[in-house]
Scaffold this motif. Structure first.
Motif, PDB file in Angstrom:
ATOM      1  N   SER A  67      38.138  31.026   7.712  1.00 32.54           N
ATOM      2  CA  SER A  67      38.643  29.708   7.465  1.00 32.54           C
ATOM      3  C   SER A  67      38.521  28.756   7.584  1.00 32.54           C
ATOM      4  O   SER A  67      38.297  27.706   7.639  1.00 32.54           O
ATOM      5  CB  SER A  67      37.647  30.001   5.599  1.00 32.54           C
ATOM      6  OG  SER A  67      37.622  31.343   5.329  1.00 32.54           O
TER       7      SER A  67
ATOM      8  N   MET B 103      45.321  31.072  -1.272  1.00 36.58           N
ATOM      9  CA  MET B 103      44.220  31.740  -1.153  1.00 36.58           C
ATOM     10  C   MET B 103      44.601  33.014  -1.476  1.00 36.58           C
ATOM     11  O   MET B 103      45.503  33.570  -0.736  1.00 36.58           O
ATOM     12  CB  MET B 103      44.341  31.641   0.586  1.00 36.58           C
ATOM     13  CG  MET B 103      43.609  30.666   0.807  1.00 36.58           C
ATOM     14  SD  MET B 103      43.236  30.466   2.875  1.00 36.58           S
ATOM     15  CE  MET B 103      42.314  28.526   3.053  1.00 36.58           C
TER      16      MET B 103
ATOM     17  N   THR C  28      36.107  28.995   0.585  1.00 36.29           N
ATOM     18  CA  THR C  28      37.517  28.535   1.582  1.00 36.29           C
ATOM     19  C   THR C  28      37.102  27.275   2.485  1.00 36.29           C
ATOM     20  O   THR C  28      38.049  26.674   2.305  1.00 36.29           O
ATOM     21  CB  THR C  28      37.892  29.766   2.042  1.00 36.29           C
ATOM     22  OG1 THR C  28      38.276  31.365   0.557  1.00 36.29           O
ATOM     23  CG2 THR C  28      38.975  29.975   2.473  1.00 36.29           C
TER      24      THR C  28
ATOM     25  N   PRO D 160      39.750  34.039  -0.610  1.00 41.15           N
ATOM     26  CA  PRO D 160      39.453  34.117   0.867  1.00 41.15           C
ATOM     27  C   PRO D 160      38.055  35.191   1.392  1.00 41.15           C
ATOM     28  O   PRO D 160      37.663  34.384   2.262  1.00 41.15           O
ATOM     29  CB  PRO D 160      40.961  34.602   1.067  1.00 41.15           C
ATOM     30  CG  PRO D 160      42.382  35.562   1.008  1.00 41.15           C
ATOM     31  CD  PRO D 160      41.047  34.903  -0.780  1.00 41.15           C
TER      32      PRO D 160
ATOM     33  N   SER E  57      40.767  34.449   5.369  1.00 43.18           N
ATOM     34  CA  SER E  57      41.778  33.474   5.871  1.00 43.18           C
ATOM     35  C   SER E  57      41.835  32.852   6.602  1.00 43.18           C
ATOM     36  O   SER E  57      40.918  31.237   6.714  1.00 43.18           O
ATOM     37  CB  SER E  57      43.410  33.563   4.728  1.00 43.18           C
ATOM     38  OG  SER E  57      43.099  33.783   3.265  1.00 43.18           O
TER      39      SER E  57
ATOM     40  N   LYS F 214      36.804  24.321   0.303  1.00 47.97           N
ATOM     41  CA  LYS F 214      38.072  23.867  -0.111  1.00 47.97           C
ATOM     42  C   LYS F 214      38.971  23.317   0.888  1.00 47.97           C
ATOM     43  O   LYS F 214      39.824  22.282   0.619  1.00 47.97           O
ATOM     44  CB  LYS F 214      39.094  24.912  -0.724  1.00 47.97           C
ATOM     45  CG  LYS F 214      38.061  25.434  -2.140  1.00 47.97           C
ATOM     46  CD  LYS F 214      39.367  25.730  -3.768  1.00 47.97           C
ATOM     47  CE  LYS F 214      38.231  25.577  -4.450  1.00 47.97           C
ATOM     48  NZ  LYS F 214      37.317  26.741  -5.044  1.00 47.97           N
TER      49      LYS F 214
ATOM     50  N   THR G 156      41.777  29.705  -4.236  1.00 50.51           N
ATOM     51  CA  THR G 156      40.265  30.129  -3.696  1.00 50.51           C
ATOM     52  C   THR G 156      40.523  31.281  -3.630  1.00 50.51           C
ATOM     53  O   THR G 156      41.494  32.496  -2.922  1.00 50.51           O
ATOM     54  CB  THR G 156      39.900  29.147  -2.079  1.00 50.51           C
ATOM     55  OG1 THR G 156      38.248  30.045  -2.046  1.00 50.51           O
ATOM     56  CG2 THR G 156      40.728  29.675  -1.533  1.00 50.51           C
TER      57      THR G 156
END
Lengths: 204, 638
Positions: B392, B556, B537, B531, B389, B540, B529
């Motif tokens: 991203s 996430m 991700t 991750p 996470s 988004k 989403t």
């Protein structure tokens, strides 16, 4: 170690997730069962996330001890990771301390990223030996991987600890503690790992 | 089933302080137990939850500490003994109701346990919760050992009932998470008492001044009770050269320090288990017999200040004293206590030299400590969805290129303030704070503020304290992106369930609260989403960052790997193809190890290439997606 001794300070150290807390708890239980006062001081919480972990196990036939060993007062250090053995020795070690160390490193995140260096094993050996009376090296993780899971490394290390015979606790007494805590397949693999630790040929 | 419910009076067990508290509550016939998890307090309720059904208890993970105290109070009002547990930060949350409940009073025994974390081993503060007892005029107990934790807990319920007020108990990491010998007492037989609220009495704070007056009169009665308490004890000579006044874990450290210095015959130790209100007569009697006093306690100078207050009141009777402690700088004002700190203080007071080790050994140890010990910064576990996470979010903020940053609160994801989260987190604090702060930053556009702000929040934290600030952001049209890192558990404290999980503390299935639907109902724009889908991700996140209007929530969602690992193996065998990895020659400059930093990766110095540490790697395969050369191979395990 003096067989008349009735007070022991043991430290089990390693990295979060290596089974440090469980190992210390099992050893503590075995000693309470034998009638000793046992105090364990341990820190966890954030410990699972790659941090250094250590448990202080204080075994006394006379009275309940405080949960933290004072500076320089460790009798035995069982280290599930080599640099952690050194880290603990620098504060709690003394010239009479005995160290049992798993030889497989776990690299800290800043070592992985290249920001810090992890010492060469020869350097670690030299410093361990300078700061202690005796060092036993155990390839516990490698053995545990062969047995199917690195987590068994902690039980192999306890096997080695009992084999060097520095504590008033027999292999049979510890087996009994294990059988009170585990059953079935889990008990069987833990007993095998303990046996493996007992068989370890220490390269000194 | 946990050993704490063992029906074996007289049996000796090795119990953690928190297990001993749980056992003490069972021996006292507790019926309702509540908490929000928080280290080092979590194990109290966790142990009670594991025996709830066979022991006939109701146990819950409440959504926050204030609600936990309210639920426990309802039980007390209905004639059932109740226990409520929390960590130091939690008491701040519960204090709003506590400072009414002190006036309202209780019916059946109600014990509120707070576990402090000196040295902040697993906390964002090392706050001392004891001043709350003084603030609320409520009795406070502090155990020193596991055995005492059990006895005190049992007694606290009776005390609370006798006085008709909540009783507080303060543990610390080294009592809550220390293990020691405990001899079990008998468990009460079920009394089958019907819970019942007496409608003829109103339970509120009115008339306030009368109830406030009553609270202060209670303190006088409590002092009398405490004067006879076995939890206060003295060991040492009749007329000591100095007196240590201590509580909690300080009791054992003080004794050990005196043994190591050989001062047992010169210095006495007065251990106070009932730290508010203080047992005045007992303390004055000891002060009369010594010229010097050293205070040994963890975190604040609570005993120190309160004893000095008494000494001022009785100055004519006890004469002048020299006091040593935190104010005199003999004991540090921060961090946890240990025997060495007491040795250091006594050494200065008595001019005694103590050497734990020879200077030669010290020098060798110091050299090793300085040169050979790489630090172990806390990071995310291998396979943790948070690492993916943060990866991203970092990439999205970089692409967005407007100096965006993230705010945070409390949970595993707060480790993102360090290397594990690429230093994205810039400010945070209490539970829910990340979203509250973002709600504020998001209103500063009219003052020229143009940086995007991302509030990081956990799923358990969402229910605890982040819903109100999200409502605030929606209502006040604040521009923010809230990321809910939904790993379907309360991971930091050991995987407790929460309202989004579909299971409660008793193990019952419940309809899960849909975080997505809750956020939409507030008026936020929500996307969800996985991750591990790095590209999806990032997209988004970019969409949310680019949307200039209102509160955007990106959920996430992926279960915590520590939890998942127990249920199913991850799908991949991961390896580095040495033919493809061109190591230092690659333009990526070690993207995998230097930047991504998963502990399952290693840099092989000899080969100058990346490698997978097969002991650590759990096979999530995320690193395969970040390697620009596709040198990291993930193969599905069949």
């Amino acid at each position: 170690m003096n067989p008349e001794k009735n007070f022991y300070n043991l430290i089990i150290t390693g990295v979060g997730g290596q089974g440090n807390v469980l190992s210390s708890q099992l050893i503590g239980q075995a000693f309470v069962h034998k009638g000793y006062f046992t105090t364990i001081g341990e820190t966890y919480g954030a410990s699972q996330r790659g941090g250094s972990v250590m448990s202080h196990i204080r075994i006394s036939s006379k009275k309940q001890q405080s949960p933290l060993i004072p500076k320089g007062k460790a009798d035995i250090i069982v280290a599930l990771e080599p640099v952690e053995a050194l880290r603990v020795l620098t504060h709690y070690g003394n010239p009479e301390t005995v160290v049992i160390v798993n030889t497989r490193p776990i690299y800290p995140v800043d070592v992985i990223s290249g920001k810090e260096a992890y010492p060469e094993f020869a350097e670690i050996e030299k410093s361990l030996e300078t700061l202690s009376r005796k060092v036993y090296y155990v390839s516990a993780t490698d053995q545990a991987m062969e047995m199917g899971s690195p987590i068994l490394g902690n039980m192999i290390m306890i096997g080695a600890l009992l084999q060097v015979n520095l504590l008033p606790l027999s292999m049979e007494e510890f087996r009994q503690t294990l059988s009170k805590n585990f059953n079935g397949k889990r008990l069987e693999t833990n007993l095998q790992a303990l046996e493996q630790g007992k068989k370890m040929e220490f390269h000194i | 089933m946990s050993i704490i419910a063992l029906d074996a009076p007289g049996k000796e067990l090795l119990l953690m302080g928190n297990e001993a508290i749980a056992r003490g509550a069972l021996e006292a016939g507790v019926k309702v137990c509540t908490a929000y998890p928080g280290t080092p307090s979590t194990d109290i309720i966790e142990n009670l939850a594991s025996v709830a059904k066979p022991m006939g208890l109701y146990v819950e993970w409440s959504i926050n500490e204030k609600v936990a105290l309210e639920v426990a109070s309802a039980a007390s009002f209905s004639g059932l003994r109740a226990l409520c547990a929390m960590k130091q930060n939690g008491l701040n949350v519960a204090s709003d109701y506590l400072l009414s409940l002190n006036l309202i009073g209780i019916e059946a025994g109600l014990l509120l346990v707070t576990c402090d974390d000196p040295s902040a081993h697993s906390s964002s503060t090392e706050q001392d919760s004891r001043p709350f007892a003084k603030l609320a005029d409520l009795p406070l107990l502090e155990p020193s050992t596991s055995q005492e934790a059990k006895e005190m807990t049992k007694w606290a319920f009776a005390l609370s009932e006798e006085m008709g007020i909540v009783c507080l108990m303060r543990g610390v990491t080294r009592t809550s998470h220390a293990r020691g010998n405990v001899t079990l007492g008998p468990l009460p037989s079920p009394d089958g008492r019907k819970a019942w609220f007496d409608k003829t009495r109103q339970r509120n704070t009115h008339p306030v001044y009368q109830k406030h007056d009553q609270l202060h009169r209670n303190l006088i009665r409590l002092e009398e009770i405490f004067a006879a308490s076995p939890f206060n004890q003295y060991i040492g000579p009749e007329r000591p050269k100095a007196l240590i006044i201590t509580c909690g874990s300080g009791w054992l450290y003080s004794q050990e320090a005196l043994e190591l210095l050989g001062l047992e015959d010169a210095v006495g130790v007065l251990k106070i288990g009932t730290t508010w209100p203080l047992p005045t007569t007992m303390i004055i009697e000891k002060l009369e017999k010594t010229p010097k006093v050293l205070f040994v306690e963890e975190v604040d100078s609570f005993l120190e200040g309160n004893v000095k207050e008494l000494a001022a009141d009785f100055s004519g009777q006890i004469g002048p004293k020299t006091f040593f402690g935190k104010r005199s700088q003999h004991i540090p004002f921060f961090g946890e206590m240990n025997a060495d700190r007491v040795i250091d203080a006594l050494g200065k007071i008595f001019q005694v030299r103590y050497q734990a080790r020879s200077p030669r050994y010290e020098a060798q140890a110091a050299e090793v400590a300085e040169k050979m010990l790489p630090s172990r910064a806390l990071g995310f576990c291998p396979g943790c969805p948070h690492r993916a996470s943060y990866w991203s979010i970092k990439n999205a903020l970089q692409l967005d290129n407007r100096q965006g940053f993230a705010t945070y609160d409390i949970g595993c994801y707060a480790l993102g303030r360090g290397p594990a989260g690429y230093y994205l987190l810039k400010t945070g604090g209490a539970m829910g704070t990340g979203t509250g702060l973002a709600s504020g930053f998001g209103k500063l556009a009219s003052f020229g503020f143009d940086q995007p702000v991302v509030a990081m929040c956990g799923d358990s934290t969402f229910f605890h304290a982040a819903m109100p600030p999200l409502v605030n952001a929606c209502y006040n049209k604040s521009n923010l992106v809230m990321v809910i890192l939904d790993n379907s558990t309360t991971a930091m404290t050991g995987f407790q369930p929460h309202p989004g999980v579909g299971r409660n503390a008793m193990g019952e299935e419940v309809a899960p609260v849909d975080i997505e639907a809750v956020c939409r109902s507030f008026g936020a724009k929500v996307s969800v989403t996985d991750p591990f889908d790095l590209e999806g991700t990032k997209q988004k996140m970019l969409q949310a960052l680019e949307d200039p209007v209102g509160a955007k929530v990106v959920i996430m969602r992926r279960q915590c790997q520590m939890l998942k690992g127990k249920e199913e193996k991850l799908p991949y065998q991961v390896r580095v193809n040495p033919e493809i990895c061109i190591g230092d020659d690659c333009g990526c400059d070690r993207l995998c190890t230097r930047v991504f930093k998963c502990p399952g990766l290693m840099w092989d110095k000899k080969l100058a290439q990346a490698r997978i540490d097969e002991v650590i790697c759990v096979g999530c395969g995320v690193c395969a997606d970040i390697c620009p050369e596709k040198a990291i191979i993930k193969e599905e395990i069949r």
